[in-house]
Design an enzyme around this catalytic site. Structure first.
Site, PDB file in Angstrom:
ATOM      1  N   CYS A 127     -76.358 -17.953-119.242  1.00  0.00           N
ATOM      2  CA  CYS A 127     -76.073 -16.980-120.289  1.00  0.00           C
ATOM      3  C   CYS A 127     -76.928 -15.722-120.187  1.00  0.00           C
ATOM      4  CB  CYS A 127     -76.251 -17.634-121.654  1.00  0.00           C
ATOM      5  SG  CYS A 127     -74.964 -18.849-122.028  1.00  0.00           S
ATOM      6  N   GLY A 175     -56.432 -25.840-116.282  1.00  0.00           N
ATOM      7  CA  GLY A 175     -57.247 -24.633-116.322  1.00  0.00           C
ATOM      8  C   GLY A 175     -56.727 -23.560-115.397  1.00  0.00           C
ATOM      9  N   HIS A 176     -57.623 -22.687-114.995  1.00  0.00           N
ATOM     10  CA  HIS A 176     -57.253 -21.555-114.142  1.00  0.00           C
ATOM     11  C   HIS A 176     -58.393 -21.302-113.161  1.00  0.00           C
ATOM     12  CE1 HIS A 176     -55.211 -17.908-112.954  1.00  0.00           C
ATOM     13  NE2 HIS A 176     -56.322 -17.214-113.149  1.00  0.00           N
ATOM     14  N   ASP A 211     -75.194 -20.987-132.795  1.00  0.00           N
ATOM     15  CA  ASP A 211     -75.939 -21.579-131.689  1.00  0.00           C
ATOM     16  C   ASP A 211     -76.746 -20.494-130.985  1.00  0.00           C
ATOM     17  OD1 ASP A 211     -73.814 -20.372-130.358  1.00  0.00           O
ATOM     18  OD2 ASP A 211     -73.368 -22.090-129.096  1.00  0.00           O
ATOM     19  N   LYS A 226     -74.977 -12.412-119.495  1.00  0.00           N
ATOM     20  CA  LYS A 226     -74.102 -11.787-120.491  1.00  0.00           C
ATOM     21  C   LYS A 226     -74.285 -10.275-120.500  1.00  0.00           C
ATOM     22  CE  LYS A 226     -73.329 -15.212-124.146  1.00  0.00           C
ATOM     23  NZ  LYS A 226     -73.556 -15.502-125.594  1.00  0.00           N
TER      24      LYS A 226
END
Length: 341
Positions: free
Chosen positions: A20, A150-151, A235, A23
């Site tokens: 993360c 999914g992809h 979160d 980001k």
């Protein structure tokens, strides 16, 4: 002639960032999304209960045409990122737990997930991708959540995550904007994941305490919060503890006072900061929250840890959760969103 042993592939070396921490900076994101959403018309016949305005973890819509029985709402989210650890199975588990967390952070139960996979086919063996997907499937199975496909795309940089759909009681959502003065703040996982992951990427050292923390589901913490009557939570992920707390306090119209000595940290986190294993994402987080934060006499290392870009972090709850430390309280709105003591 002796052949040198083959050096194992390190997934983190194929990514410009990690987890993360990669980001887009929150300030840049808000500038872009705010201008778009300000002019977006309301669409459809299904009421949007939670959208972009409050900076929540997932979107929530009321389900139409429900018969007798408790009302239900649909929770929708997506989360994916570059490798945060070198082990492909662990990366898959971490990414899945992180994606599922957005549903738990809204007070929901994940029901269905689909995989999101980007893979450099000409660079990394696809057998490693299988391990990533296996890790994601195992954590989703632990959560009681179906994985329905999914992809995937061929991409120069590996990325993995999930789009997750869940169900929630619309009258018992956990929201960013439901905090009230006089309520304590609890944190259900320790901080320091970002700096330990950054050290892992730089040195190859493995931190079992970080992996165990990241793969742990926020399911039980969310259930305990709901059982305690909590209605405000988020979160703690890529924007760091301070970033997510600022968003919660701003949306709720309160100020959060934090007892920095009470904030739990992973073993080795302070050492990693002292030795310089701080990501660019963490420093951007700190720059973003600085205008909204009264740091008091808090030292630089502590500020960095509180802004540390977490991956699959815990829940920050406006209320008490059994077993989780109380790290502060909400008070009437003052000059700053966050005050550190």
């Amino acid at each position: 002639m002796t052949t040198a042993p083959e050096t194992p592939l390190r997934l983190t070396q194929f990514a410009h960032g990690g987890g993360c921490a990669c980001k887009i900076p929150p300030g840049e994101l808000e500038d872009v999304l705010g201008s778009l959403m300000a002019s977006a018309p309301a669409t459809g016949d299904t009421p949007l209960l939670v959208g972009l305005a409050t900076g929540d973890d997932a979107a929530v819509v009321a389900l139409p045409g429900q018969g007798p029985g408790p009302a239900r709402a649909m929770v929708s989210t997506a989360d994916f990122f570059t490798p945060v650890v070198d082990d492909p199975y662990d990366w898959g588990r971490i990414a899945a737990a992180n994606a599922l967390s957005d549903v738990y952070a809204m007070g929901g139960t994940p029901v269905l997930a689909v995989n999101l996979l980007a893979w450099p086919r000409g660079v990394l063996p696809f057998d490693l991708a299988r391990e990533v997907l296996r890790g994601g499937l195992d954590v989703a199975t632990e959560a009681g959540c179906h994985v329905g496909g999914g992809h995937s795309v061929d991409d120069p940089e590996p990325k993995y995550g999930m789009a997750v759909t869940g169900l929630a009681d619309p009258g018992r959502l956990l929201r960013n904007d439901a905090g009230r003065p006089g309520v304590p703040l609890s944190l259900t996982k320790p901080l320091g994941l970002g700096v330990l992951n950054n050290r892992h990427k730089a040195t190859g050292e493995r931190f079992e305490q970080a992996v165990a923390t990241m793969v742990a589901l926020n399911r039980d913490a969310a259930a305990a919060a709901l059982d305690a009557g909590v209605r405000c939570a988020t979160d703690v992920t890529g924007f760091g503890f301070l970033g997510h707390l600022h968003k919660l306090a701003r949306a709720s119209g309160v100020t959060a006072v934090v007892d920095t000595a009470a904030v739990p940290l992973l073993d080795g986190a302070r050492e990693a900061v002292r030795e310089g294993y701080v990501s660019g994402g963490t420093r951007r987080n700190l720059d973003w929250v600085a205008p909204f934060t009264d740091f008091g006499g808090t030292d630089t290392d502590t500020r960095l840890l509180l802004a540390d870009a977490q991956t699959s972090g815990g829940l920050l709850v406006a209320g008490e959760v059994p077993g989780a430390p109380v790290v502060g309280e909400l008070v009437p709105r003052g000059t700053h969103s966050v005050v550190l003591k």
